[in-house]
Scaffold this active site. Structure first.
Site, short mmCIF file in Angstrom:
data_model
loop_
_atom_site.label_atom_id
_atom_site.label_comp_id
_atom_site.label_asym_id
_atom_site.label_seq_id
_atom_site.Cartn_x
_atom_site.Cartn_y
_atom_site.Cartn_z
N LYS A 158 50.91 -54.15 48.73
CA LYS A 158 50.09 -53.52 49.77
C LYS A 158 51.00 -53.32 50.97
O LYS A 158 51.24 -54.23 51.75
CB LYS A 158 48.92 -54.44 50.13
CG LYS A 158 47.67 -53.73 50.62
CD LYS A 158 47.85 -52.87 51.84
CE LYS A 158 47.85 -53.64 53.14
NZ LYS A 158 48.20 -52.79 54.32
N GLU B 38 56.13 -63.81 70.22
CA GLU B 38 56.95 -62.73 69.71
C GLU B 38 56.56 -61.46 70.46
O GLU B 38 55.38 -61.14 70.58
CB GLU B 38 56.65 -62.57 68.22
CG GLU B 38 57.53 -61.57 67.56
CD GLU B 38 57.30 -61.58 66.06
OE1 GLU B 38 56.14 -61.59 65.64
OE2 GLU B 38 58.30 -61.58 65.33
N GLU C 125 56.70 -65.14 55.28
CA GLU C 125 57.83 -64.71 56.11
C GLU C 125 57.23 -64.16 57.39
O GLU C 125 56.73 -63.03 57.41
CB GLU C 125 58.63 -63.61 55.38
CG GLU C 125 59.28 -64.06 54.09
CD GLU C 125 60.58 -64.82 54.32
OE1 GLU C 125 60.94 -65.07 55.48
OE2 GLU C 125 61.23 -65.17 53.32
P1 NAD Z 1 50.66 -57.78 60.38
O1 NAD Z 1 50.51 -59.22 60.10
O2 NAD Z 1 49.69 -57.12 61.27
O3 NAD Z 1 50.59 -56.95 59.01
C1 NAD Z 1 51.43 -57.25 57.92
C2 NAD Z 1 50.75 -56.78 56.66
O4 NAD Z 1 49.55 -57.53 56.49
C3 NAD Z 1 50.32 -55.31 56.68
O5 NAD Z 1 50.49 -54.77 55.39
C4 NAD Z 1 48.85 -55.40 57.02
O6 NAD Z 1 48.10 -54.30 56.55
C5 NAD Z 1 48.46 -56.67 56.29
N1 NAD Z 1 47.25 -57.32 56.80
C6 NAD Z 1 46.72 -57.26 58.05
N2 NAD Z 1 45.60 -58.00 58.10
C7 NAD Z 1 45.42 -58.55 56.88
C8 NAD Z 1 44.46 -59.44 56.32
N3 NAD Z 1 43.45 -59.89 57.04
N4 NAD Z 1 44.61 -59.82 55.04
C9 NAD Z 1 45.65 -59.38 54.31
N5 NAD Z 1 46.59 -58.54 54.77
C10 NAD Z 1 46.47 -58.13 56.05
O7 NAD Z 1 52.15 -57.61 60.84
P2 NAD Z 1 52.81 -56.25 61.31
O8 NAD Z 1 52.33 -55.98 62.68
O9 NAD Z 1 52.68 -55.20 60.27
O10 NAD Z 1 54.36 -56.66 61.30
C11 NAD Z 1 54.93 -57.30 62.35
C12 NAD Z 1 55.05 -58.78 62.07
O11 NAD Z 1 55.77 -59.01 60.86
C13 NAD Z 1 55.83 -59.49 63.13
O12 NAD Z 1 55.20 -60.68 63.47
C14 NAD Z 1 57.17 -59.75 62.46
O13 NAD Z 1 57.90 -60.80 62.98
C15 NAD Z 1 56.76 -60.01 61.08
N6 NAD Z 1 57.91 -59.81 60.15
C16 NAD Z 1 58.47 -60.91 59.55
C17 NAD Z 1 59.57 -60.76 58.73
C18 NAD Z 1 60.19 -61.94 58.05
O14 NAD Z 1 60.83 -61.75 57.03
N7 NAD Z 1 60.06 -63.17 58.54
C19 NAD Z 1 60.09 -59.50 58.51
C20 NAD Z 1 59.51 -58.41 59.14
C21 NAD Z 1 58.40 -58.59 59.95
#
Ligand code: NAD
Length: 479
Positions: free
Chosen positions: A173, A381, A248
């Protein structure tokens, strides 16, 4: 507008209910394509297809054969690298040179895991007389992958590459803001000979398709990359089905600059670590901790670099592109406004080019000083190109500041004192510590993952491959 489709059981298909999401170009704010807005039925179909592939054609391949499929996929990605980079640039707004790096990294993940697939093996264990015991490394089965928008191609390669190499069948997803390169690479995987159903992509909103995937009882493992808050929701949903999760999550990574550091080496890296991908990097170096004796000189030199940065559309290939969407722009602006209202001082700011489209989500990189270490800007962050500087006296204060956030993803130490570097590498609470370099986002061969609220489990490297397997013990009594 082009209509992009899910990939389920080797077929391109719209969402069962026919709903779509607009794909917006962050550089001008204009929609240019649509994606399926999938729901629980689409996720269920994808999980079933993955199970059938795991029990069927994909599950029957040897590790060597799996590796060959992934090697062909890597070669196809490399052949199509420029068109994939253009797609990534438009979808995420990132500068085209960064998009090219990301596509090369995606190809490299599949190359790395192609070679590793048949090097992964279990153990035999000495046990009772007349017995042979084997601890077999086996795939989980069907793995779910929920990935973010900041590095869609890279994180897709990292997560899916390891899972497929280990023999799992995957349901992905991608984030609603950036699905296009995962869809394109998954289609290339079919051309590379991956059996239908071994890799399925279901686009949609997090609270709909993402939540349905996290809660699906047909999964055997979930790899989640995203924010800490969503990670909690995913882990809670998975716990109901006792499905293990790799998280992650985010970071608030510090760069520690000691007075004996080689500043000519360090400062360009410190700037890049927060400006790369407009600060939308989990490992963004969003805090620079400077030994007091060099604080003013370092800030002056950093200010010159920030003032020279140019921000504009991703296709222009400048230093910094737009943020991903309006919500992210408002979030970053709000955190910065709050910090400045509480006494933070803007030391330097980059400029957005005059002819940048008015509808783009631009935030010019900013260097701040005087942020209180307890302030939300120093603790949360930010996910934007904002660098906060702090002064310290001595190693103990440096370590206290560095470790003084809820996160523990990465950290860097800049010093010419080898003993100090090693001492700090042990004392810093982070999944990766860099000494006199910083690998924001890179390092396919290096185990990667967080401590504290940055998550648990590891991806990348051989460690990531092991993370997509479990151990089955076979104890044989033969006399
Ligand atoms: P997010 O948590 O909003 O979304 C990540 C994913 O989760 C998306 O595909 C989103 O559609 C999905 N999602 C959202 N709500 C959900 C739910 N209730 N249930 C299941 N899935 C759901 O994060 P973002 O804004 O897309 O990305 C930014 C974040 O990702 C930052 O916090 C960043 O640090 C983190 N990140 C971490 C790494 C790592 O490897 N540690 C790498 C890249 C990004």
């Amino acid at each position: 507008m082009p209509e992009h489709l899910n990939l389920v059981d080797g077929r391109a298909c719209p969402a069962a209910e026919g709903h779509t999401i607009e794909v917006v170009d962050p550089s001008d704010g204009q929609p240019f394509a649509t994606l399926p807005r999938s729901g629980a039925a689409d996720v269920d179909a994808a999980v079933r297809a993955a199970r059938a592939a795991f029990d069927g054609a994909w599950g029957r391949l040897t590790a060597t054969e799996r590796g060959r499929v992934l090697a062909r996929l890597s070669a196809l990605i490399t052949q199509q690298a420029e068109s994939l980079a253009q797609l990534e640039c438009r979808d995420t707004g990132k500068p085209i040179q960064q998009a090219r790096v990301d596509i090369a990294a995606c190809a490299r993940y599949f190359e790395y895991y192609a070679g590793a697939a048949d090097k992964l093996h279990g153990e035999t264990i000495p046990y009772a007389a007349g017995s042979t015991v084997m601890a077999l490394r086996v795939p989980f089965g069907v793995t779910g992958h929920i990935i973010p928008w900041n590095y869609p191609a890279q994180i897709f390669g990292r997560s899916v590459g390891g899972a497929l190499a280990a023999g799992n069948a995957c349901v992905v997803k991608p984030a609603e803001d950036a699905c296009l390169t995962p869809l394109a690479v998954a289609s290339l995987a079919l051309d590379a000979g991956l059996p239908p159903g071994a890799l399925n992509i279901v686009c949609g909103l997090g609270v709909e398709a993402g939540a349905a995937l996290a809660a699906h009882p047909g999964l055997n493992h979930i790899s989640f990359t995203g924010s800490a808050a969503t990670g909690t929701a995913v882990a809670q949903a998975a716990a109901v089905n006792h499905v293990p999760v790799t998280l992650e999550l985010g970071g608030k990574s510090p760069q520690l600059l000691f007075a004996d550091a080689d500043l000519d080496e360090a400062l360009p890296v410190v700037v890049n670590a927060i400006v790369q991908n407009a600060g939308q990097t989990c490992t963004a170096g969003s805090r620079v901790l400077v030994e007091r004796a060099i604080h003013d000189a370092v800030l002056e030199r950093l200010a010159q670099r920030f003032a020279a940065l140019r921000v504009g559309p991703g296709t222009r290939g400048l230093d910094c592109g737009p943020l991903i969407n309006r919500r992210q722009l408002d979030r970053v602006t709000g955190l910065v406004d709050a910090a400045q209202a509480d006494g933070a001082r803007a030391v330097a700011r980059a400029a957005v080019v005059d002819d940048a489209p008015a509808g783009g989500f631009y935030f010019a990189p900013l260097l701040l000083d005087g942020v209180a270490p307890s302030h939300p800007l120093a603790q949360r962050e930010i996910f934007g190109p904002v660098l906060a500087a702090f002064a310290f006296d001595g190693e103990d204060e440096a370590v206290a500041l560095a470790n003084g956030t809820p996160y523990g993803l990465t950290a860097a130490v800049w010093t010419r004192d080898g003993s100090r570097a090693l001492r700090l590498a042990h004392r810093l609470v982070a999944g990766q510590v860099f000494v006199n370099n910083y690998g924001a986002g890179g390092g396919i061969e290096l185990p990667f993952g967080g401590m504290k609220h940055s998550g648990y489990g590891r991806e990348k490297a051989f460690e990531g491959l092991r993370g997509f397997t479990t151990v089955k013990t076979v104890a044989i009594r033969h006399g």
